[in-house]
Design a protein around this motif. Structure first.
Motif, PDB file in Angstrom:
ATOM      1  N   UNK A  90       0.681  -1.329   0.185  1.00  0.00           N
ATOM      2  CA  UNK A  90      -0.263   0.230  -0.098  1.00  0.00           C
ATOM      3  C   UNK A  90       0.865   1.279  -0.263  1.00  0.00           C
ATOM      4  N   UNK A  91       1.892   1.024   1.140  1.00  0.00           N
ATOM      5  CA  UNK A  91       2.756   2.703   0.960  1.00  0.00           C
ATOM      6  C   UNK A  91       3.277   2.902  -0.523  1.00  0.00           C
ATOM      7  N   UNK A  92       3.717   1.280  -1.276  1.00  0.00           N
ATOM      8  CA  UNK A  92       4.576   1.643  -1.942  1.00  0.00           C
ATOM      9  C   UNK A  92       3.345   2.043  -3.365  1.00  0.00           C
ATOM     10  N   UNK A  93       3.048   1.905  -2.948  1.00  0.00           N
ATOM     11  CA  UNK A  93       1.784   1.924  -4.518  1.00  0.00           C
ATOM     12  C   UNK A  93       1.295   3.880  -4.138  1.00  0.00           C
ATOM     13  N   UNK A  94       1.637   4.006  -2.688  1.00  0.00           N
ATOM     14  CA  UNK A  94       0.756   5.775  -2.528  1.00  0.00           C
ATOM     15  C   UNK A  94       2.080   5.883  -3.005  1.00  0.00           C
ATOM     16  N   UNK A  95       3.445   5.892  -2.551  1.00  0.00           N
ATOM     17  CA  UNK A  95       4.520   7.117  -2.777  1.00  0.00           C
ATOM     18  C   UNK A  95       4.823   7.042  -4.071  1.00  0.00           C
ATOM     19  N   UNK A  96       4.392   5.519  -4.820  1.00  0.00           N
ATOM     20  CA  UNK A  96       4.371   5.651  -6.432  1.00  0.00           C
ATOM     21  C   UNK A  96       3.622   6.391  -7.198  1.00  0.00           C
ATOM     22  N   UNK A  97       1.983   6.976  -6.276  1.00  0.00           N
ATOM     23  CA  UNK A  97       1.702   7.244  -7.331  1.00  0.00           C
ATOM     24  C   UNK A  97       1.686   9.066  -6.699  1.00  0.00           C
TER      25      UNK A  97
END
Lengths: 497, 492
Positions: free
Chosen positions: A484-491
């Motif tokens: 979840x945090x990777x997705x959020x960071x990449x966005x």
């Protein structure tokens, strides 16, 4: 995500349930064989998804490019961080739901079980297709298949209420389908692409009005399945479906497909930057916050257990939507975690509702006095999941809510933090009152220990335990927090958060 | 010069005579000869299409060796090759579908039916292949006369419908004939390519403007373009199911072809879009037809009549493709000719199957059929979902290109109409689906005793239903290979 590699596994994960549909129909005369296909398909699908987990955590996406579906657009599957979060949770819960379904449909002697299990498998194939779609066009195809494949399950009982519920569902789902077609066409027309790219593909070259229009279209298209008010009213009506359907589809697969679509549209098509500039996120945040509070209030007043759970779902889905609309990395992380966490907790509650219905044929909260003394395991699991949804530590619901609230505070949006807190109290009110009634309220008949069949009870205990385990060992089971945090960071890396 | 274009037409015309000749003594032969004739035409058209695709150039045939503009020319290019493959494919499926008792009211085991179907197919093939305005009229007349005969085979009410269609159809043919006459007296040629070279000098002439108006109105009647559709609902709902399938799937589309051909080949497209408001009129009429046809379809309880009104609506999609006059929309409209051919013929053949097994044609009495005829109803559901436009069925993709085309034209009203039509068709198809699958057959002996039709009826239906999904998945190939070259004619 940095690199992709070609692999057939994503395609297989989508195709396995479809193969099961054929086998289910062929073995319709032999129920045990027929149900074993469902279980095997569920296990195989989860195994396939799990086998991709290591490389996805490594940052390498398996990709299947099938063929050109329209000039310049490929029908393609790609498993990225966001996709595997949704795919893994849905396929895992399908295993438990399959076992539960068998106990349920035999327990209440449902008719047309072949159609039931067949449609269920099509829904799971479509859900996996949505999770792994590499572009918007592919997602739209699977999304529409899911819309249609859910219909036979909603009307399954064939009573006038079921047929009316099915009609209402179709009106909402098909209207969303046509706006989705327009959103797809407009995206393609404006940007010449429909690929999912973290941070979006529209930022910079498209006017604010177009962004707003496109956002409005996506909101209607995906908002129906995510039950954002005022597009929610099909969901409580659809509770007329058998309980396993409500459990997996109306708490996990179908409604989360709407949430997932919204996440793709905001994070990977429009992009946070364009969302921020156009002011679209304020609209979304307002709608979501209102939904959270209003749905919780309505849930308080429902006597029918499944209807109460349905309104609770409406509220919790908007937790995720609000998290996404706040446009902060923490809030996105919390929202995406809640996508998984709510699934685990809410499916527990629905499983409990179904077990009670099968065992004692009660559907109304007011009739449940003392039921906890008869079915302590079921109601114990119910209590755990209720606490979790209200946001008590150490259950998993606390963690997603923590991130959601800290996201609102980080961006200074106190109002939304308030919405989360009020809703937490209301959750405790409408869910925990059931637990109190079940264990402590006096009942007019003597209650002896009598649980429903293990096929029903074991799955709900597993999900209840899971919601504690995931909550306690969030960092030892790093998948969902990490993802979840990777997705959020990449966005957010493209700006706007 | 190539013989392929006429090799497509000849087997059909020849077979239509042989079918009667042999059928009089050996009735079984009529069907056999028809299948052979249509099969040969299909093979020839597939060979033709692949030749056109591999060389990228049109095949020409000069009748009797006389080169144009003196002789009659037959041209097989991307557009006509696309059309002949559809015509002969649907034609073959229709002649394979058995002339079961109860479906036709015709003496002598359907021999006249076969002759007329073959004449119809021959006429349609000729219409799309000929490169000559007058000979096109001749083929138009051939297929029209065959149609009047075929419609009348549906019984008493069909006779009246057929007569009405005959009167309107003849007037429409007359309009076209008059228009061609005007062109001939102005430029002195009937060959399309020749006329295309000579016409631009006369674009200001009122005679040519009148000719365009006459041709478009005449073809509008044949196409059943709203509000010129009045003959269609009766003719299509009273005709035997196989005939209705042929009419809705391919016969009305021939007129759409003629409009496209005249707009793109005989004239320059700008003449239809800018100089004269032809395309604007077509867009308005098509949008009106989509709404009108869909609403009327909702009001029907007779299955075939519902399908007939649905055809009025679906023709609007083809019309929009022509009228919006941009490459994306034209691709959508032409693709819809193909997609609708599969969907609607599948639906009419399902109607025939239901009629044959149960004698029913009123939707409210279909309750419980899902249990009794599961395969037929599964095919019906696929076709219905495609009509609504659910991916990955074919119907979704014509709408996709049409929506792109209307966004390109910045015509938001048309976008709204296309989307609305999906919802309206959902209303009338899901009403039937709900009846078939969720209601029990209590009190309907016809349904209680029903069972799946024989393989001879089921196979054509299943092929079409499977084709609907395959067409959807392979649409990109059809669009890039076959339709984009046609759409390229719009912007030379």
């Amino acid at each position: 995500m940095t690199e992709t590699y070609s692999s057939l596994t994503p395609l297989l994960a989508v195709m396995v349930p479809l193969a099961a549909v054929v086998l289910i129909i062929v073995s319709r005369q032999r129920p045990n064989l027929r149900e074993s296909w469902t279980i095997m398909a569920a296990l195989a699908q989860f195994a396939l998804v799990a086998s991709m987990m290591p490389s996805v955590l490594d940052g390498r996406s398996p990709e299947t490019t099938l063929f050109t579906i329209s000039p310049g657009i490929a029908l393609a599957l790609r498993v990225d961080w966001l996709g595997i979060m949704f795919g893994a949770s849905a396929s895992f819960l399908w295993i438990l739901t399959s076992v539960y379904s068998i106990g349920y449909v035999r327990g209440v002697s449902e008719h047309k079980q072949t159609r039931y299990f067949g449609s269920f498998a099509v829904c799971l194939a479509a859900t996996m297709g949505i999770a792994f779609s590499a572009n918007l066009f592919t997602l739209v195809i699977f999304y529409e298949i899911l819309s249609v494949a859910t219909y036979p399950l909603v009307v399954h009982k064939e009573t006038p209420e079921a047929v009316a519920g099915g009609r209402k569902y179709l009106v909402y789902a098909l209207s969303a389908g046509v706006t989705l077609l327009l959103a797809l066409a407009l995206t393609y027309y404006e940007s010449g692409s429909v690929e999912f790219v973290p941070g979006g593909i529209l930022a910079g070259d498209v006017s604010n009005n177009t962004i707003l229009m496109l956002f409005g279209l996506f909101l209607v298209s995906f908002g129906v399945k995510s039950a954002v008010m005022p597009l929610h009213s099909w969901l409580p009506t659809a509770m007329v479906a058998p309980t396993p359907v409500s459990a997996l589809l109306h708490a996990v697969a179908v409604v989360k497909a709407g949430i997932f679509g919204l996440a793709r549209a905001i994070g990977f098509i429009i992009g946070p930057l364009a969302m921020h500039q156009s002011g679209a996120m304020d609209i979304l945040a307002g709608l979501a916050a209102a939904t959270i509070v209003i749905a919780s209030l309505i849930a308080l007043r429902q006597d029918n257990l499944k209807a109460r759970l349905a309104y609770s779902t409406v509220g919790h889905l908007s937790y995720i939507v609000l998290g996404m609309s706040i446009l902060s990395v923490d809030a996105w992380t919390g929202g995406l975690m809640h996508m998984v966490n709510h699934a685990v907790m809410k499916i527990t509650l629905f499983f409990c509702a179904g077990a009670i219905y099968v065992k004692v044929h009660l559907q109304n909260v007011s009739d449940l006095n003392g039921i906890g003394r008869q079915m302590p395991l079921t109601m114990g699991a119910f209590a755990v999941a209720s606490l979790g949804l209200a946001g008590f530590p150490p259950i998993v619901g606390f963690i997603s809510k923590w991130f959601l609230v800290s996201g609102t505070l980080e961006t200074g949006q106190w109002v939304f933090a308030g919405a989360f807190l009020i809703s937490g109290l209301l959750n405790a009110g409408y869910l925990f009152s059931i637990v109190v009634r079940a264990f402590f309220a006096p009942s007019d008949k003597p209650m002896k220990f009598a649980e429903a069949s293990p096929l029903l009870v074991v799955p709900l205990i597993i999900t209840a335990v899971l919601s504690v385990v995931l909550g306690l060992f969030q960092h030892q089971v790093p998948y969902f927090y990490q993802l979840a945090s990777w997705v959020a960071t990449s966005i957010g890396s493209g700006g706007g958060m | 010069m190539s013989n392929l274009p006429v090799l497509i037409i000849m087997p059909l015309l020849l077979a239509s005579f042989l079918a009667v000749l042999f059928g009089i003594w050996w009735p079984g032969w009529a069907r056999f000869i028809s299948i052979i004739g249509t099969g040969m035409a299909l093979v020839a058209s597939i060979v033709g299409l692949s030749k056109v695709l591999s060389t990228g150039e049109a095949l020409h045939h000069y009748m009797g060796g006389w080169p144009p503009p003196i002789g009659v020319e037959y041209v097989l290019d991307h557009l006509s090759a696309f059309m002949v493959v559809i015509i002969n494919l649907i034609g073959l499926i229709a002649v394979v579908y058995p002339p079961a008792p109860g479906l036709y009211e015709v003496p002598r085991k359907g021999i006249p039916t076969y002759a007329l179907i073959l004449l119809l197919l021959g006429g349609l093939n000729g219409t799309v292949l000929v490169g000559d305005l007058f000979t096109l009229y001749v083929f138009l007349a051939i297929y029209s006369v065959a149609t009047y005969g075929l419609v009348s085979l549906g019984g008493d009410r069909a006779m009246v419908a057929s007569l009405r269609y005959l009167i309107l159809g003849t007037i429409a043919g007359g309009f076209y004939f008059l228009g061609v006459g005007f062109i001939y007296f102005t430029v002195g040629t009937l060959n399309m390519a020749d006329a295309a070279n000579l016409l631009p000098a006369f674009y200001d002439s009122p005679t040519i403007m009148a000719a365009v108006a006459l041709i478009v109105v005449g073809m509008g009647v044949k196409l059943a373009l709203f509000p010129l559709h009045v003959w269609l609902p009766d003719a299509h709902s009273y005709a035997p199911p196989v005939v209705a399938a042929l009419l809705a799937a391919i016969q009305v589309k021939a007129a759409a072809y003629v409009i496209v051909r005249i707009m793109l080949t005989v004239f320059q497209p700008e003449y239809f879009t800018d100089t004269l408001p032809v395309t604007t009129v077509i867009v308005v009429a098509s949008a009106g037809g989509i709404v009108f046809g869909s609403v009327m379809a909702i009001a029907q309880s007779d299955f075939k009549r519902m399908l007939a009104y649905s055809t009025v609506a679906q023709i609007g999609f083809v019309g929009l493709g022509i009228g919006l006059a941009n490459p994306l929309a034209l691709v959508g409209g032409l693709l819809h000719i193909l997609n609708h051919a599969f969907m609607k013929s599948c639906l009419f053949l399902v109607a025939g199957g239901i009629k044959h097994q149960t004698g029913l044609q009123q939707i409210p009495r279909f309750a419980g059929l899902g249990r009794k005829m599961p395969l037929t109803m599964a095919c019906f559901t696929v076709a219905a979902l495609s009509m609504i436009g659910i991916p990955p069925t074919a119907g979704f993709f014509s709408k996709w290109y049409l929506v792109l085309g209307s966004i390109d034209a910045q015509n938001w009203a048309v976008v709204a109409v296309i989307l609305l039509s999906s919802l309206l068709s959902a209303v009338y198809f899901f009403r039937a689906i709900e009846k078939i699958y969720t209601k029990s057959s209590e009190g309907e002996p016809a349904v209680e005793q029903a069972n799946e039709p024989s393989a001879r009826i089921l196979m054509p239906i299943a092929l079409l239903a499977g084709g609907i999904i395959i067409l959807g998945l392979t649409n990109a190939f059809i669009v890039t290979q076959v339709l984009n070259p046609v759409a390229a004619l719009l912007s030379p």
